[in-house]
Design a protein around this motif. Structure first.
Motif, PDB file in Angstrom:
ATOM      1  N   LEU A   1       8.092  32.397 -39.486  1.00 19.11           N
ATOM      2  CA  LEU A   1       8.513  31.469 -40.531  1.00 19.11           C
ATOM      3  C   LEU A   1       8.062  31.981 -41.897  1.00 19.11           C
ATOM      4  CD1 LEU A   1       9.696  28.637 -41.296  1.00 19.11           C
ATOM      5  CD2 LEU A   1       7.344  27.792 -41.111  1.00 19.11           C
ATOM      6  N   ALA A   2       6.828  32.462 -41.965  1.00 19.06           N
ATOM      7  CA  ALA A   2       6.272  32.948 -43.226  1.00 19.06           C
ATOM      8  C   ALA A   2       7.020  34.173 -43.737  1.00 19.06           C
ATOM      9  CB  ALA A   2       4.791  33.276 -43.049  1.00 19.06           C
ATOM     10  N   THR A   3       7.278  35.122 -42.857  1.00 16.93           N
ATOM     11  CA  THR A   3       7.901  36.384 -43.262  1.00 16.93           C
ATOM     12  C   THR A   3       9.396  36.238 -43.505  1.00 16.93           C
ATOM     13  OG1 THR A   3       6.252  37.597 -41.956  1.00 16.93           O
ATOM     14  CG2 THR A   3       8.248  38.793 -42.608  1.00 16.93           C
ATOM     15  N   ASN A   4      10.082  35.613 -42.570  1.00 14.09           N
ATOM     16  CA  ASN A   4      11.547  35.552 -42.637  1.00 14.09           C
ATOM     17  C   ASN A   4      12.069  34.522 -43.637  1.00 14.09           C
ATOM     18  OD1 ASN A   4      11.391  37.417 -40.597  1.00 14.09           O
ATOM     19  ND2 ASN A   4      12.015  36.026 -38.978  1.00 14.09           N
ATOM     20  N   HIS A   5      11.315  33.452 -43.832  1.00 12.55           N
ATOM     21  CA  HIS A   5      11.815  32.397 -44.723  1.00 12.55           C
ATOM     22  C   HIS A   5      10.928  32.098 -45.927  1.00 12.55           C
ATOM     23  CE1 HIS A   5      13.585  28.824 -46.345  1.00 12.55           C
ATOM     24  NE2 HIS A   5      12.527  28.095 -46.026  1.00 12.55           N
TER      25      HIS A   5
ATOM     26  N   CYS B   1      22.761  35.334 -35.956  1.00 12.29           N
ATOM     27  CA  CYS B   1      23.480  34.348 -35.149  1.00 12.29           C
ATOM     28  C   CYS B   1      22.498  33.498 -34.343  1.00 12.29           C
ATOM     29  CB  CYS B   1      24.476  35.038 -34.228  1.00 12.29           C
ATOM     30  SG  CYS B   1      23.724  36.130 -32.994  1.00 12.29           S
ATOM     31  N   ALA B   2      21.237  33.921 -34.286  1.00 13.57           N
ATOM     32  CA  ALA B   2      20.218  33.130 -33.588  1.00 13.57           C
ATOM     33  C   ALA B   2      20.041  31.757 -34.225  1.00 13.57           C
ATOM     34  CB  ALA B   2      18.888  33.884 -33.590  1.00 13.57           C
ATOM     35  N   HIS B   3      20.487  31.610 -35.469  1.00  8.50           N
ATOM     36  CA  HIS B   3      20.365  30.296 -36.122  1.00  8.50           C
ATOM     37  C   HIS B   3      21.156  29.225 -35.373  1.00  8.50           C
ATOM     38  CE1 HIS B   3      24.431  30.852 -37.833  1.00  8.50           C
ATOM     39  NE2 HIS B   3      24.399  29.560 -38.042  1.00  8.50           N
ATOM     40  N   LEU B   4      22.152  29.644 -34.604  1.00 11.08           N
ATOM     41  CA  LEU B   4      22.992  28.694 -33.878  1.00 11.08           C
ATOM     42  C   LEU B   4      22.198  27.908 -32.840  1.00 11.08           C
ATOM     43  CD1 LEU B   4      26.115  30.998 -33.374  1.00 11.08           C
ATOM     44  CD2 LEU B   4      25.966  29.006 -34.877  1.00 11.08           C
ATOM     45  N   VAL B   5      21.125  28.491 -32.348  1.00 14.54           N
ATOM     46  CA  VAL B   5      20.294  27.783 -31.360  1.00 14.54           C
ATOM     47  C   VAL B   5      18.961  27.359 -31.983  1.00 14.54           C
ATOM     48  CG1 VAL B   5      21.351  28.913 -29.389  1.00 14.54           C
ATOM     49  CG2 VAL B   5      19.369  29.972 -30.480  1.00 14.54           C
TER      50      VAL B   5
ATOM     51  N   SER C   1      13.359  30.307 -37.975  1.00  6.13           N
ATOM     52  CA  SER C   1      13.285  30.980 -39.281  1.00  6.13           C
ATOM     53  C   SER C   1      14.661  31.394 -39.776  1.00  6.13           C
ATOM     54  CB  SER C   1      12.358  32.200 -39.194  1.00  6.13           C
ATOM     55  OG  SER C   1      12.922  33.251 -38.428  1.00  6.13           O
ATOM     56  N   LYS C   2      15.537  31.789 -38.851  1.00  8.46           N
ATOM     57  CA  LYS C   2      16.882  32.207 -39.245  1.00  8.46           C
ATOM     58  C   LYS C   2      17.745  31.000 -39.631  1.00  8.46           C
ATOM     59  CE  LYS C   2      15.933  35.567 -39.801  1.00  8.46           C
ATOM     60  NZ  LYS C   2      16.148  36.621 -40.827  1.00  8.46           N
ATOM     61  N   LEU C   3      17.517  29.865 -39.001  1.00  7.97           N
ATOM     62  CA  LEU C   3      18.201  28.644 -39.422  1.00  7.97           C
ATOM     63  C   LEU C   3      17.744  28.255 -40.826  1.00  7.97           C
ATOM     64  CD1 LEU C   3      20.039  26.227 -38.932  1.00  7.97           C
ATOM     65  CD2 LEU C   3      18.148  25.114 -37.707  1.00  7.97           C
ATOM     66  N   CYS C   4      16.477  28.452 -41.105  1.00 11.51           N
ATOM     67  CA  CYS C   4      15.961  28.186 -42.451  1.00 11.51           C
ATOM     68  C   CYS C   4      16.686  29.042 -43.487  1.00 11.51           C
ATOM     69  CB  CYS C   4      14.461  28.462 -42.509  1.00 11.51           C
ATOM     70  SG  CYS C   4      13.423  27.235 -41.691  1.00 11.51           S
TER      71      CYS C   4
END
Length: 277
Positions: free
Chosen positions: A131-135, A163-167, A191-194
């Motif tokens: 979360l810290a690094t990606n978002h 595409c991992a944000h989808l889940v 983090s990818k959804l963020c």
């Protein structure tokens, strides 16, 4: 579903290369994590268009090696390296101040760096590491550079998601996934959804401005980001995994393509179409 989607588009050659000839002479580009993988390839391709590029990466030695390799491919490239540890808010602020002290304008920000499915770890500020690094790091960097981007005639923010944000699901009551809630891929998907939601919110808060924001899925890429998973080989690597050049195409599309001049807040993949998010 995602597996068959990736497999089909790769097998049948549905992924396209960017065709835009737009130049970036005198444009200032900031890109994170360009010391390896699609980030390095993106920096190289943007250098061919005449951009002045600032690279932020955690490992200075790897960054220097990447710059040497890019310069070997394009001797005219204009590259500057600054240290950036996205998992440290202090480092993000220092990096942003270096850009502010060097440039008056930023035309393109590519939030590319990331980690994936790593063992449970905590950042220097106490946040779950992915979360810290990606978002969070990119969120703070973007906010610090917005004043410089507002001075640009036309600026873009490109967030490399997945595409991992989808889940993905965001647990606001336990966003750091403590108390045995941590799962490597669950944390990555969150983090990818963020990244995607951040892109959408930027577009809402900057309507009619000179700044457009885009999120994207680059594809399944054969890069170091998958170091914590099982390496692809054989059939999987041949038909499912993209090389860095093809993996960089959607980022490049969002960075330069003229057809996106009046679009903002969308999510892109395969550089074929956009999806409303």
């Amino acid at each position: 579903m995602v597996f068959f989607y990736e497999f089909g588009t790769n097998l049948f050659g549905l992924r396209r290369r960017v065709t835009s000839g737009r130049r970036l002479d005198d444009k200032v580009v900031v890109i994170t994590g360009a010391n390896t993988g699609i980030g390095k390839e993106t920096a190289y391709l943007l250098s061919l268009r005449g951009a002045k590029i600032y690279i932020g990466c955690r490992d200075i030695k790897k960054g220097e090696t990447a710059i040497q390799e890019i310069k070997a491919r394009n001797p005219d490239s204009n590259l500057t390296l600054f240290k950036l540890d996205l998992s440290s808010l202090k480092s993000v602020r220092y990096f942003a101040n270096q850009i502010k002290n060097t440039e008056k304008t930023v035309d393109l920000l590519i939030n590319n760096a990331g980690v994936m499915a790593c063992p449970p770890s905590v950042s220097a500020d106490g946040y779950e590491l992915q979360l810290a690094t990606n978002h969070l790091g990119h969120f703070l960097l973007t906010l610090h550079l917005l004043p410089l981007m507002k001075r640009s005639k036309s600026a873009r923010i490109v967030n490399v998601s997945s595409c991992a944000h989808l889940v993905g699901q965001i647990d606001l009551d336990n966003i750091n996934l403590k108390h045995n809630a941590y799962d490597p891929f669950k944390a990555y998907a969150q983090s990818k959804l963020c990244n995607v939601l951040f892109t959408r919110e930027l577009a809402k808060r900057l309507p009619g401005s000179n700044i457009n924001a885009y999120a994207l899925h680059p594809g399944i890429i054969d890069t170091e980001i998958a170091r914590h998973g099982k390496p692809a080989n054989g059939f999987m690597k041949r038909y499912l995994v993209l090389n860095a050049f093809m993996g960089s195409q959607t980022t490049l599309y969002c960075a330069v393509d003229e057809s996106l001049d009046n679009e903002s807040g969308y999510y892109y993949e395969l550089i074929i179409c956009h999806l409303n998010i």
